[in-house]
Enzyme design. Structure first.
Site, PDB file in Angstrom:
ATOM      1  N   GLY A   1      87.545 128.825  89.538  1.00 36.51           N
ATOM      2  CA  GLY A   1      88.391 127.752  89.037  1.00 36.51           C
ATOM      3  C   GLY A   1      88.127 127.472  87.570  1.00 36.51           C
TER       4      GLY A   1
ATOM      5  NE  ARG B   1      81.507 129.225  88.593  1.00 36.70           N
ATOM      6  CZ  ARG B   1      81.873 128.417  89.589  1.00 36.70           C
ATOM      7  NH1 ARG B   1      82.784 128.801  90.462  1.00 36.70           N
ATOM      8  NH2 ARG B   1      81.343 127.214  89.693  1.00 36.70           N
TER       9      ARG B   1
ATOM     10  NE  ARG C   1     100.631 125.846  80.374  1.00 30.93           N
ATOM     11  CZ  ARG C   1     101.245 124.689  80.551  1.00 30.93           C
ATOM     12  NH1 ARG C   1     100.554 123.629  80.938  1.00 30.93           N
ATOM     13  NH2 ARG C   1     102.545 124.582  80.343  1.00 30.93           N
TER      14      ARG C   1
ATOM     15  NE  ARG D   1      88.577 128.979  95.558  1.00 31.95           N
ATOM     16  CZ  ARG D   1      87.875 128.336  94.631  1.00 31.95           C
ATOM     17  NH1 ARG D   1      87.761 128.847  93.414  1.00 31.95           N
ATOM     18  NH2 ARG D   1      87.265 127.212  94.899  1.00 31.95           N
TER      19      ARG D   1
ATOM     20  CB  SER E   1      81.344 125.354  93.672  1.00 28.28           C
ATOM     21  OG  SER E   1      82.401 124.582  93.124  1.00 28.28           O
TER      22      SER E   1
ATOM     23  CG  ASP F   1      79.121 119.306  97.172  1.00 31.49           C
ATOM     24  OD1 ASP F   1      79.676 118.494  97.926  1.00 31.49           O
ATOM     25  OD2 ASP F   1      79.740 120.224  96.615  1.00 31.49           O
TER      26      ASP F   1
ATOM     27  NE  ARG G   1      78.466 121.101  91.293  1.00 28.31           N
ATOM     28  CZ  ARG G   1      79.057 120.222  92.085  1.00 28.31           C
ATOM     29  NH1 ARG G   1      80.358 120.318  92.303  1.00 28.31           N
ATOM     30  NH2 ARG G   1      78.373 119.270  92.666  1.00 28.31           N
TER      31      ARG G   1
END
Length: 237
Positions: free
Chosen positions: A22, A26, A45, A89, A92, A207, A220
């Site tokens: 996402g 990363r 963007r 994908r 997290s 989490d 993350r």
């Protein structure tokens, strides 16, 4: 042939397999630390995208943003306009079972969702999209080979991060074995099936919703290297 959201002017700039976190940072981290001969193909963007090689195979990595509406745009454009064959994908996930620990890996064998986007496709039918079986099999074999703690099962793709789900429904999802909650995978599996492509969702537990344990944001972004390595190892050519 740039699209409204991706700069690449030609499909050859993007590999047949794309890893998609996402977070675009990363994606940048993976490109800088795992790939060779890297070229950037997108910055529209701020959704960074890169193509390089990993152990002599071409792989791309690109951010998707948060949630089904954002991610679904990029999945659709990559599958439909750039002829990408496979999207994995890498994200997290919040664990929903007490015995799943921080930094464990989850592989989604199917994705439940509360997204109304699915109603436009199937009406009252609660369609349950699933990933590519061979990718699940490869993930299991490679995970065992690498000695990773990996859980295989269903996940929930939520439309809200700060949701107000009644406790009875959360408990029921846990009772029926749902491993965790994230926000994009149901769209990935749906669109991969729509365009006759391949997909898989692999996550690191950031989490635990039950125990209230959580990793910090920086961890993350850059710390989940086992998930990254697993995805790169099973990425098809």
């Amino acid at each position: 042939m740039p699209t409204p959201h991706i700069d690449a002017s030609h499909p050859d700039q993007i590999a047949k397999t794309v890893l998609m976190p996402g977070d675009p940072l990363r994606a940048k981290y993976i490109a800088e630390n795992f790939l060779e001969n890297v070229e950037q193909f997108n910055e529209t963007r701020g959704m960074l995208g890169f193509t390089g090689t990993y152990k002599d195979k071409q792989v791309s990595v690109m951010g998707s943003g948060m949630g089904i509406p954002s991610a679904g745009i990029y999945y659709s454009e990559l599958f439909d306009f750039y002829d990408v064959d496979c999207i994995i994908r890498i994200g997290s996930i919040g664990a929903m079972q007490e015995d799943i620990n921080l930094k464990d890996i989850v592989v989604a064998t199917a994705a439940h969702t509360d997204s109304n986007i699915f109603n436009g496709y199937f009406g009252n039918t609660r369609f349950a999209p699933t990933p590519d079986f061979d990718l699940i099999f490869d993930a299991k074999q490679k995970s065992d080979e690498l000695g990773l703690t990996t859980h295989f099962g269903t996940v929930k793709s939520s439309d809200e991060f700060y949701g107000n789900e009644e406790e009875i429904y959360f408990d029921r999802l846990r009772h029926f074995g749902v491993l965790g909650a994230e926000m994009e995978t149901a769209a990935l599996y749906l669109l991969a099936q729509k365009f006759k492509k391949r997909s898989l969702g692999i996550y690191t537990v950031s989490d635990n919703i039950v125990t209230q344990e959580a990793d910090p944001a920086k961890e993350r972004e850059t710390g989940y290297t086992q998930m990254m390595e697993l995805a790169l190892e099973i990425a098809p050519q």
